[in-house]
Write an enzyme that holds these catalytic residues in place. Structure first.
Site, PDB file in Angstrom:
ATOM      1  N   GLU A  28       0.820  -1.218   0.000  1.00  0.00           N
ATOM      2  CA  GLU A  28       0.000   0.000   0.000  1.00  0.00           C
ATOM      3  C   GLU A  28       0.853   1.268   0.000  1.00  0.00           C
ATOM      4  O   GLU A  28       2.041   1.222   0.343  1.00  0.00           O
ATOM      5  CB  GLU A  28      -0.954   0.011   1.191  1.00  0.00           C
ATOM      6  CG  GLU A  28      -0.255   0.024   2.539  1.00  0.00           C
ATOM      7  CD  GLU A  28      -1.138   0.544   3.666  1.00  0.00           C
ATOM      8  OE1 GLU A  28      -1.646   1.676   3.560  1.00  0.00           O
ATOM      9  OE2 GLU A  28      -1.306  -0.187   4.666  1.00  0.00           O
ATOM     10  N   ALA A 145     -13.142   1.277   6.713  1.00  0.00           N
ATOM     11  CA  ALA A 145     -13.609   0.614   5.490  1.00  0.00           C
ATOM     12  C   ALA A 145     -12.772  -0.630   5.181  1.00  0.00           C
ATOM     13  O   ALA A 145     -13.197  -1.493   4.406  1.00  0.00           O
ATOM     14  CB  ALA A 145     -13.542   1.594   4.313  1.00  0.00           C
ATOM     15  N   LYS A 163      -3.255  -1.924  15.640  1.00  0.00           N
ATOM     16  CA  LYS A 163      -2.762  -1.185  16.803  1.00  0.00           C
ATOM     17  C   LYS A 163      -3.844  -1.074  17.855  1.00  0.00           C
ATOM     18  O   LYS A 163      -5.032  -0.997  17.543  1.00  0.00           O
ATOM     19  CB  LYS A 163      -2.344   0.221  16.379  1.00  0.00           C
ATOM     20  CG  LYS A 163      -1.083   0.254  15.558  1.00  0.00           C
ATOM     21  CD  LYS A 163      -0.472   1.652  15.615  1.00  0.00           C
ATOM     22  CE  LYS A 163       0.824   1.683  14.823  1.00  0.00           C
ATOM     23  NZ  LYS A 163       0.571   1.912  13.386  1.00  0.00           N
TER      24      LYS A 163
HETATM   25  N1  PSU Z   1      -2.805   1.328  10.761  1.00  0.00           N
HETATM   26  C1  PSU Z   1      -1.466   1.311  10.890  1.00  0.00           C
HETATM   27  N2  PSU Z   1      -0.719   1.871   9.923  1.00  0.00           N
HETATM   28  C2  PSU Z   1      -1.291   2.473   8.818  1.00  0.00           C
HETATM   29  C3  PSU Z   1      -2.705   2.463   8.689  1.00  0.00           C
HETATM   30  C4  PSU Z   1      -3.419   1.888   9.682  1.00  0.00           C
HETATM   31  O1  PSU Z   1      -0.951   0.796  11.865  1.00  0.00           O
HETATM   32  O2  PSU Z   1      -0.570   2.995   7.958  1.00  0.00           O
HETATM   33  C5  PSU Z   1      -3.346   3.063   7.465  1.00  0.00           C
HETATM   34  C6  PSU Z   1      -3.630   1.976   6.428  1.00  0.00           C
HETATM   35  O3  PSU Z   1      -3.519   2.526   5.138  1.00  0.00           O
HETATM   36  C7  PSU Z   1      -5.076   1.626   6.726  1.00  0.00           C
HETATM   37  C8  PSU Z   1      -5.635   2.983   7.049  1.00  0.00           C
HETATM   38  O4  PSU Z   1      -5.753   1.029   5.637  1.00  0.00           O
HETATM   39  O5  PSU Z   1      -4.622   3.621   7.815  1.00  0.00           O
HETATM   40  C9  PSU Z   1      -6.930   2.911   7.809  1.00  0.00           C
HETATM   41  O6  PSU Z   1      -7.463   4.195   7.933  1.00  0.00           O
HETATM   42  P1  PSU Z   1      -8.935   4.386   8.516  1.00  0.00           P
HETATM   43  O7  PSU Z   1      -8.865   4.011   9.961  1.00  0.00           O
HETATM   44  O8  PSU Z   1      -9.226   5.839   8.306  1.00  0.00           O
HETATM   45  O9  PSU Z   1      -9.827   3.499   7.721  1.00  0.00           O
END
Ligand code: PSU
Ligand code: MN
Length: 311
Positions: A28, A145, A163
């Site tokens: 990603e 999502a 996390k």
């Molecule tokens: N959690 C991590 N590192 C990250 C992300 C989440 O420990 O880099 C990033 C990833 O790209 C994940 C996104 O898909 O955050 C999720 O964001 P949200 O909670 O807004 O869906």
């Protein structure tokens, strides 16, 4: 496998590997632009690609550039993403059509990386941590999502768990409801990114890339729509002390609510604050666990290709 998609650009080495039935691993780009500071983000992204090659697969870092869905980035493109950082829009499922129509850039989250990987015909994806159900989601409804995408897109996501900024128990409940198997690699416990344990159980323990490949092959053969979540614990020598990480998470969560951070800014805010509060230690751990996941993903992709070839 490959679908006709006028917005999709598959990098030539990735396209060739896919055409020859060789292993490819998706990566990603939000982890580059929003997940780590420059220049460590670029260095890490390039090292991850190297590790994937060393373990027998072709890396495909995924992003949206100028409205094109990129399955595979060049070094220059990775450098561009790392430098531009949070100035790039964090792109989830809802953003893809707008970005394509307007010709804009987007950093792909787990959600959009899964989507584009699937469009390109890539089955295995390595990252650090996934999004999940946030603490307090019973009132905020803040659920990543990423969980919906795991429910509907047949890509295996190899991560180090999630996390503890999230409610890990609710995240597992949600995945259960959505029919997503949560597999522990060499463990029965859900790892919590910086730590190897969380006190919560995964659905299955698996101990080899071959077993992972067999599970994914069965899922595909059964025509199951969704993905699989593999949680690979951070190597012990890089794990963080639980007290240190919990204190940082509690403080980051408190600041997040007093500062009124909301929506898609929440996760990047928490990630950045936890990293700042724990000094360089958490960044070093973060980098190491991504390397560990990249190696496992490459070996799993190789095993998956061998299995496909045999069938
Ligand atoms: N959690 C991590 N590192 C990250 C992300 C989440 O420990 O880099 C990033 C990833 O790209 C994940 C996104 O898909 O955050 C999720 O964001 P949200 O909670 O807004 O869906
Ligand atoms: Mn959210």
């Amino acid at each position: 496998m490959m679908i006709d998609n006028t917005y999709l650009d598959v990098k030539p080495d990735v396209a060739q590997a896919l055409a020859e039935g060789k292993p490819v691993v998706a990566l990603e780009s939000t982890i580059i632009s929003h997940g780590m500071p420059y220049p460590q983000n670029v260095q890490t992204a390039l090292n991850v690609e190297r590790i994937i090659r060393e373990n027998g697969a072709v890396p495909a870092t995924i992003a949206v550039i100028g409205g094109r869905l990129k399955a595979g980035l060049t070094e220059e493109e990775i450098e561009y993403f790392g430098k531009k950082g949070t100035a790039i829009r964090k792109a989830s499922r809802r953003d893809l059509a707008m970005l394509c129509a307007r010709g804009e850039d987007g950093a792909t989250t787990v959600t959009t990386t899964m989507m584009i990987a699937h469009m390109a015909g890539i089955s295995i994806f390595a990252t650090g941590g996934i999004g999940g159900v946030h603490r307090g989601a019973e009132t905020t409804m803040d659920i990543s999502a990423d969980l919906e995408e795991l429910a509907q897109t047949p890509v295996m996501v190899i991560c180090a768990g999630a996390k503890a900024i999230l409610d890990l128990g609710l995240t597992l409940e949600y995945l259960e409801t959505k029919g997503v198997p949560v597999i522990g690699y060499g463990t029965e416990e859900l790892p919590a990114f910086y730590t190897r344990t969380s006190g919560l159980k995964v659905d299955y323990r698996v101990d080899s890339p071959e077993e992972l490949a067999a599970a994914f092959r069965a899922s595909k053969a059964l025509g199951l729509r969704g993905g699989m979540l593999v949680t690979n614990p951070i190597p012990q020598e890089y794990a963080m002390p639980l007290d240190t990480i919990n204190a940082a998470i509690d403080q980051a969560l408190a600041e997040c609510s007093t500062q009124g951070i909301h929506g898609k800014e929440i996760t990047p805010f928490l990630l950045a604050r936890v990293a700042e509060l724990t000094g360089g230690d958490s960044l070093a751990s973060n980098i190491r666990l991504v390397y560990n996941n990249a190696a496992l993903a490459a070996r799993t992709a190789a095993a998956f290709c061998r299995r496909e070839a045999a069938n």
